[in-house]
Scaffold this motif. Structure first.
Motif, PDB file in Angstrom:
ATOM      1  N   VAL A 182      17.147  27.101 -29.206  1.00  0.00           N
ATOM      2  CA  VAL A 182      17.844  26.290 -28.199  1.00  0.00           C
ATOM      3  C   VAL A 182      17.271  26.677 -26.840  1.00  0.00           C
ATOM      4  O   VAL A 182      17.291  27.854 -26.456  1.00  0.00           O
ATOM      5  N   GLN A 196      26.790  24.985 -21.449  1.00  0.00           N
ATOM      6  CA  GLN A 196      27.060  25.659 -22.720  1.00  0.00           C
ATOM      7  C   GLN A 196      27.540  24.692 -23.797  1.00  0.00           C
ATOM      8  O   GLN A 196      27.262  24.889 -24.982  1.00  0.00           O
ATOM      9  N   ALA A 199      24.499  23.240 -25.301  1.00  0.00           N
ATOM     10  CA  ALA A 199      23.825  24.257 -26.118  1.00  0.00           C
ATOM     11  C   ALA A 199      24.504  24.392 -27.475  1.00  0.00           C
ATOM     12  O   ALA A 199      23.840  24.483 -28.522  1.00  0.00           O
ATOM     13  N   ARG A 200      25.839  24.383 -27.473  1.00  0.00           N
ATOM     14  CA  ARG A 200      26.587  24.509 -28.734  1.00  0.00           C
ATOM     15  C   ARG A 200      26.363  23.283 -29.623  1.00  0.00           C
ATOM     16  O   ARG A 200      26.156  23.415 -30.840  1.00  0.00           O
ATOM     17  N   ALA A 203      22.853  23.481 -31.120  1.00  0.00           N
ATOM     18  CA  ALA A 203      22.811  24.494 -32.169  1.00  0.00           C
ATOM     19  C   ALA A 203      23.483  24.000 -33.439  1.00  0.00           C
ATOM     20  O   ALA A 203      22.957  24.200 -34.556  1.00  0.00           O
ATOM     21  N   ASP A 204      24.621  23.338 -33.320  1.00  0.00           N
ATOM     22  CA  ASP A 204      25.318  22.808 -34.493  1.00  0.00           C
ATOM     23  C   ASP A 204      24.467  21.762 -35.211  1.00  0.00           C
ATOM     24  O   ASP A 204      24.433  21.700 -36.449  1.00  0.00           O
ATOM     25  N   LEU A 214      17.834  27.602 -37.057  1.00  0.00           N
ATOM     26  CA  LEU A 214      18.114  28.117 -35.721  1.00  0.00           C
ATOM     27  C   LEU A 214      17.686  29.584 -35.653  1.00  0.00           C
ATOM     28  O   LEU A 214      18.267  30.436 -36.315  1.00  0.00           O
ATOM     29  N   VAL A 217      17.068  31.687 -28.900  1.00  0.00           N
ATOM     30  CA  VAL A 217      17.242  30.991 -27.627  1.00  0.00           C
ATOM     31  C   VAL A 217      16.027  31.283 -26.751  1.00  0.00           C
ATOM     32  O   VAL A 217      15.517  32.418 -26.734  1.00  0.00           O
ATOM     33  N   THR A 246      24.216  32.406 -23.476  1.00  0.00           N
ATOM     34  CA  THR A 246      23.999  31.413 -24.533  1.00  0.00           C
ATOM     35  C   THR A 246      23.745  32.098 -25.865  1.00  0.00           C
ATOM     36  O   THR A 246      24.253  31.670 -26.915  1.00  0.00           O
ATOM     37  N   LEU A 250      26.242  31.729 -29.194  1.00  0.00           N
ATOM     38  CA  LEU A 250      25.759  31.164 -30.456  1.00  0.00           C
ATOM     39  C   LEU A 250      25.711  32.190 -31.588  1.00  0.00           C
ATOM     40  O   LEU A 250      25.267  31.863 -32.698  1.00  0.00           O
ATOM     41  N   ARG A 251      26.154  33.386 -31.307  1.00  0.00           N
ATOM     42  CA  ARG A 251      26.173  34.417 -32.349  1.00  0.00           C
ATOM     43  C   ARG A 251      26.958  33.910 -33.558  1.00  0.00           C
ATOM     44  O   ARG A 251      28.024  33.327 -33.433  1.00  0.00           O
ATOM     45  N   LYS A 253      25.719  31.655 -35.568  1.00  0.00           N
ATOM     46  CA  LYS A 253      25.069  30.404 -35.974  1.00  0.00           C
ATOM     47  C   LYS A 253      23.592  30.612 -36.337  1.00  0.00           C
ATOM     48  O   LYS A 253      22.980  29.768 -36.992  1.00  0.00           O
TER      49      LYS A 253
END
Length: 434
Positions: A182, A196, A199-200, A203-204, A214, A217, A246, A250-251, A253
């Motif tokens: 990301v 953010q 970003a989420r 990532a999803d 993934l 970052v 970020t 995203l931890r 994921k």
């Protein structure tokens, strides 16, 4: 520490079998028909063997100093280095960077990536989004053909993830998922998510894709700080803090055993090092990767002034980088007392940030420093040199010019002589691919 990347040394060595001819500007006519290997065996000299002007040459001692300095600096800080190859596009120089412990080589376009793969570069960080269907299909073929090839690129939108997924699912079979990061951007800057929530969502979307994984970052801090002022450094630090936030957000994921976190141009790599090597949350295995590329040659302009290892170092107890670039151009006209015209121009030297800097004058009686002179303008093939009333410069003399911004030097030269300690003897001819 991360294992260094690899390159096909046989393919790089094979460049010495290329024959010299009219394709390579500045190569002496007396070397035409010889292979690079045969020409180097003669130990040719820039001036004694008639390299035609203008010519841009590299100082081998400065290159080696910069390679060793940056390698040691990164190793001491626990940073992996993936220098941006766009600076030189020279496989022989990639080899030297890898020999000094580089983790991989960074690319930004499919064209660059194809050059890397032609020479067997095994680990590539693609600091851009790769959305082109043709490029993705070619990448899928490379991943299938070479199980040791490691590739990672960026994404910054759900739509981008969808386009990558569509292109890659059309390829059957895909050897393994394409690793993506990301990308975090800067308001008003280049690519990268601005908040953010985006970003989420990106990532999803990656996690939901059957053909992407993934892996971390990434981003580029350069747009946050245009200079080395306190304000710019504070803006860079704020950007890097958001990059870290970020990663933490995203931890859970990430689909990898080691989370890749990367930033770093050649102007603020000290700030990037501090941010990427600061303690991470317990249990979050981060591989910090720096992408600075211009260090290999440094320069006599932009990076000399802004680099943390430049003329105004922000890092103590570390040797300064040295400029390895010099252009030589002959004086072809002295039409006015305070003006000389040099046979070098925009086709030969960079001008996008600073104009070339006159440093040395070579006359029939010797070489000495040149102080009371400056380049005021460039045409396609001429440079305007303003000279002081006491500066003696004659038609036929040669001026050695310091250059600013190496990334716009190498693209003008297919073959660059590398000189030894005397600054005259050519110890290698460096092939570039643009």
């Amino acid at each position: 520490m991360a294992v260094s990347g690899r390159i096909d040394r046989g393919a790089v060595a094979g460049l010495a079998d290329e024959r010299l001819d009219w394709r390579f500007k500045s190569v002496p006519h007396g070397l035409f028909g010889l292979t690079v290997r045969e020409a180097l065996a003669r130990r040719p000299g820039l001036f004694r063997d008639g390299f035609t002007g203008p010519v841009v040459a590299l100082d081998n001692g400065a290159v080696e100093h910069n390679l060793a300095t940056m390698a040691a600096w990164c190793a001491e800080r626990g940073l992996a280095l993936a220098p941006h190859g766009k600076t030189t596009m020279a496989p022989a120089l990639f080899t030297r960077q890898l020999d000094h412990g580089a983790w991989g080589i960074t690319a930004a376009t499919v064209g660059q990536l194809r050059v890397y793969r032609a020479f067997g570069v095994s680990r590539v960080l693609f600091a851009n989004e790769l959305l082109d269907p043709g490029g993705l299909a070619w990448l899928a073929g490379e991943l299938a053909a070479d199980e040791e090839f490691e590739f990672t690129c960026w994404v910054d939108s759900v739509r981008g993830v969808e386009l990558m997924t569509e292109a890659l699912t059309a390829v059957a079979p895909l050897a393994r998922p394409v690793r993506v990061l990301v990308e975090v951007g800067v308001a008003g800057g280049r690519t990268g998510v601005r908040d953010q929530s985006t970003a989420r969502a990106v990532a999803d979307a990656v996690v939901a894709s059957p053909v992407l994984a993934l892996a971390g970052v990434g981003g580029y801090e350069g747009p946050a700080g245009p200079d080395a002022s306190d304000g710019s450094i504070a803006a860079v630090d704020a950007y890097l803090a958001r990059l870290r936030e970020t990663v933490a957000m995203l931890r859970g994921k990430f689909e990898t055993d080691q989370v890749l976190v990367t930033a770093g141009g050649s102007a603020f790599f000290d700030r990037v090092a501090d941010a990427l090597t600061a303690p991470w949350p317990a249990g979050l295995p981060v591989l910090p990767v720096l992408r600075s590329g211009a260090y290999i040659t440094h320069d006599d302009g932009f990076y000399r002034d802004i680099s943390p290892l430049g003329a105004h170092p922000r890092v103590s107890s570390v040797p300064q980088l040295r400029s390895a670039l010099r252009a030589w151009a002959q004086v072809v006209s002295r039409p006015e007392p305070d003006l000389a015209l040099l046979a070098v121009g925009k086709r030969d030297v960079p001008y996008d940030i600073d104009l070339p800097e006159p440093q040395v004058l070579r006359t029939p009686t010797g070489t000495h420093g040149l102080h009371d002179a400056r380049v005021t303008a460039l045409n396609d093939q001429h440079a305007y040199l303003a000279v002081g009333s006491h500066t003696r410069i004659a038609v036929g003399d040669w001026v050695g010019l310091g250059l600013s911004h190496p990334c716009t030097v190498f693209d003008k030269w297919q073959l660059v002589p590398l000189t030894g300690t005397d600054g005259e003897t050519v110890v290698d001819l460096v092939r570039t691919f643009f």
